[in-house]
Scaffold this motif. Structure first.
Motif, PDB file in Angstrom:
ATOM      1  N   ARG A 114       0.222  -3.343 -11.992  1.00  0.00           N
ATOM      2  CA  ARG A 114      -1.046  -3.915 -11.541  1.00  0.00           C
ATOM      3  C   ARG A 114      -1.252  -3.717 -10.043  1.00  0.00           C
ATOM      4  NH1 ARG A 114      -2.020  -8.404  -9.040  1.00  0.00           N
ATOM      5  NH2 ARG A 114       0.071  -9.223  -9.443  1.00  0.00           N
ATOM      6  N   ARG A 115      -0.197  -3.964  -9.256  1.00  0.00           N
ATOM      7  CA  ARG A 115      -0.328  -3.800  -7.798  1.00  0.00           C
ATOM      8  C   ARG A 115      -0.580  -2.345  -7.417  1.00  0.00           C
ATOM      9  NH1 ARG A 115       3.910  -7.732  -7.677  1.00  0.00           N
ATOM     10  NH2 ARG A 115       5.470  -6.081  -7.518  1.00  0.00           N
ATOM     11  N   HIS A 145      -7.038   2.124  -6.893  1.00  0.00           N
ATOM     12  CA  HIS A 145      -8.463   1.765  -6.937  1.00  0.00           C
ATOM     13  C   HIS A 145      -9.038   1.654  -5.531  1.00  0.00           C
ATOM     14  CE1 HIS A 145     -12.153  -0.279  -8.149  1.00  0.00           C
ATOM     15  NE2 HIS A 145     -11.891  -1.197  -7.235  1.00  0.00           N
ATOM     16  N   HIS A 146      -8.348   0.969  -4.630  1.00  0.00           N
ATOM     17  CA  HIS A 146      -8.855   0.804  -3.266  1.00  0.00           C
ATOM     18  C   HIS A 146      -8.952   2.147  -2.550  1.00  0.00           C
ATOM     19  CE1 HIS A 146      -7.273  -3.599  -3.337  1.00  0.00           C
ATOM     20  NE2 HIS A 146      -8.489  -3.509  -3.816  1.00  0.00           N
ATOM     21  N   ASP A 196       0.827  -1.207   0.000  1.00  0.00           N
ATOM     22  CA  ASP A 196       0.000   0.000   0.000  1.00  0.00           C
ATOM     23  C   ASP A 196       0.859   1.255   0.000  1.00  0.00           C
ATOM     24  OD1 ASP A 196      -2.369  -1.397  -0.021  1.00  0.00           O
ATOM     25  OD2 ASP A 196      -2.678  -1.302   2.149  1.00  0.00           O
ATOM     26  N   ARG A 228      -1.925  -0.034  -9.299  1.00  0.00           N
ATOM     27  CA  ARG A 228      -3.260   0.356  -9.756  1.00  0.00           C
ATOM     28  C   ARG A 228      -4.305  -0.130  -8.768  1.00  0.00           C
ATOM     29  NH1 ARG A 228      -8.634  -0.757 -11.540  1.00  0.00           N
ATOM     30  NH2 ARG A 228      -9.134   0.656 -13.248  1.00  0.00           N
ATOM     31  N   GLU A 229      -4.087  -1.302  -8.173  1.00  0.00           N
ATOM     32  CA  GLU A 229      -5.009  -1.810  -7.152  1.00  0.00           C
ATOM     33  C   GLU A 229      -5.022  -0.891  -5.938  1.00  0.00           C
ATOM     34  OE1 GLU A 229      -3.738  -5.755  -6.316  1.00  0.00           O
ATOM     35  OE2 GLU A 229      -4.656  -6.625  -8.118  1.00  0.00           O
TER      36      GLU A 229
END
Length: 455
Positions: free
Chosen positions: A196-197, A203-204, A105, A199-200
């Motif tokens: 990808r990580r 998004h979260h 994070d 972007r997650e």
């Protein structure tokens, strides 16, 4: 509220202190100078024109903000900045996240927060901003050390420059965020899995903002953007055959004075039982059935993943966690062949166990760091493999021993359901990830297709 009708205006000017072109609209209210920086000269002139029109019709101006009352009424209540909401995002996920998830994070926010800022003069170096965020800002309050004097100017600048979270509704701003997660800190294209990580994480964060009514909707949904495609499968070139695996494992005890000998059983567990490194690190004597003859059994129930101390609950480099993708107290049983039984029995005879029953630890009783066992593994590769193989992806990481084990089981004809059960995968993930490592299927398939074509 203090207001004034004493308003004066100056012409728009180029902002000389900014790295990128920007322009200042300048005016004075009640003897106090005001300015607003905008990206283009046209925007700055239009803004100044609105102020002039308000003054022309006799509106009062708020001295604190410098805005006429009509414009002040249109300004929404200030929401959090990207920096402030990033802090609250980390805190909101901290309690329920593993140490590595916390680190992921924050790693994503290290790209996003420095990118989503206004173009104010005196911007600190990006490396300084990342250090500030990682070590002092993006942590729960009870873990935040005091910001040292050398970094306080950088924190002050970042707090002033951080864009309002509401600005992410602007498609140009959200694309700035997506651009930021698509490159490394050095400015090169980032790996697909890294993008990808991150972007997650973005998004979260935005979903949390919607949940807390800070944003009306997730602005990512309105953007047409495709991340780089990740393979998601194991590269067959990394997988060793049984002969190569035995040679590599036989070389492990020869490395170093005692380190290789202590790690021999841990590497053997990765190959013969397909354990993840953190699962092998958490293996205890009570998890092992090691008969004198025949197959044994490992009951895996805990993992000890490694992370920086700032992310763990214990303040140590290894937290004890449940198994990956499983319920908190779930376990996994793995039958193990006599070869591994012999290795583990010999390890226990020689080194015993730690106070908590763990099998694998240093001579001082500490868990092995990933850098320590990876260093041993690279030495093993150099003394076992040819120069060409050393330069190749073959068994490049200790984790590739697990890949070799799962590939061996599948190619031996073990049903996918049983392999998935032993490896701790779902069947669909297992077949997708290891699809390229399943051999011996092409010729039978060709014969079947040929028979069908010949009618």
């Amino acid at each position: 509220m203090n207001t004034s009708y004493d308003v004066k205006f100056w012409e728009v000017r180029r902002n000389q202190s900014s790295k990128r072109p920007s322009y200042e609209a300048r005016w004075k209210v009640g003897g106090k100078a005001k300015s607003k920086t905008l990206r283009t000269k046209t925007l700055a002139e239009n803004f100044l024109s609105d102020l002039r029109q308000a003054a022309k019709v006799g509106e009062a101006f708020d001295i604190a903000s410098g805005l006429p009352m009509s414009m002040l009424a249109a300004v929404p209540a200030a929401g959090p900045s990207v920096l402030d909401f990033g802090r609250s995002y980390v805190v909101s996920r901290w309690r329920g996240s593993a140490a590595r998830t916390r680190e992921t994070d924050v790693y994503g926010l290290l790209s996003l927060i420095p990118a989503l800022v206004a173009d104010l003069p005196g911007r600190p170096d990006d490396a300084v901003l990342r250090s500030l965020l990682r070590e002092y800002v993006l942590l729960p309050a009870d873990r935040c050390p005091e910001v040292p004097p050398r970094l306080r100017p950088a924190l002050t600048w970042l707090e002033k420059a951080s864009l309002p979270l509401a600005d992410l509704h602007d498609s140009r701003v959200i694309r700035t965020a997506l651009d930021a997660i698509s490159v490394t800190f050095a400015g090169k294209d980032a790996a697909a899995n890294t993008v990808r990580r991150k972007r997650e994480v973005l998004h979260h964060l935005l979903e949390l903002a919607v949940e807390q009514k800070e944003l009306q909707a997730n602005p990512l949904h309105a953007i047409k953007w495709k991340p780089p495609k990740a393979t998601g499968t194991i590269d067959p070139r990394t997988v060793v055959n049984p002969k190569q695996a035995r040679a590599l494992l036989a070389a492990v005890p020869t490395i170093g004075r005692t380190r290789g000998k202590r790690l021999h059983g841990m590497f053997a567990c990765m190959y013969y039982a397909a354990l993840r490194p953190e699962e092998a690190a958490g293996l205890r004597r009570e998890n092992c059935e090691l008969p004198e003859v025949g197959w044994g059994l490992l009951t895996v129930e805990k993992a000890r993943p490694q992370a920086n101390k700032r992310w763990t609950n214990s303040g140590e480099t290894h937290d004890t966690r449940g198994l990956k993708h499983r319920a908190k107290d779930d376990t996994r049983e793995i039958p193990i062949p006599p070869a591994l039984v012999a290795v583990l029995r010999a390890h226990l005879d020689r080194y015993g166990v730690a106070d908590d029953g763990r099998l694998f630890r240093t001579s001082k009783g500490k868990p092995f760091s990933s850098s320590a066992y990876s260093g041993v593994w690279q030495q093993v590769r150099r003394v076992t493999l040819t120069a060409e193989q050393v330069a190749s992806p073959l068994a490049a990481r200790p984790y590739d021993l697990r890949h070799a084990a799962v590939s061996l089981w599948l190619n031996a004809g073990v049903p996918a359901t049983e392999v998935a059960k032993r490896a701790g995968h779902s069947v669909d993930v297992l077949l997708r990830v290891y699809a390229k490592c399943i051999e011996g299927q092409q010729e039978p398939a060709n014969l079947k297709i040929g028979d069908a074509l010949n009618g």
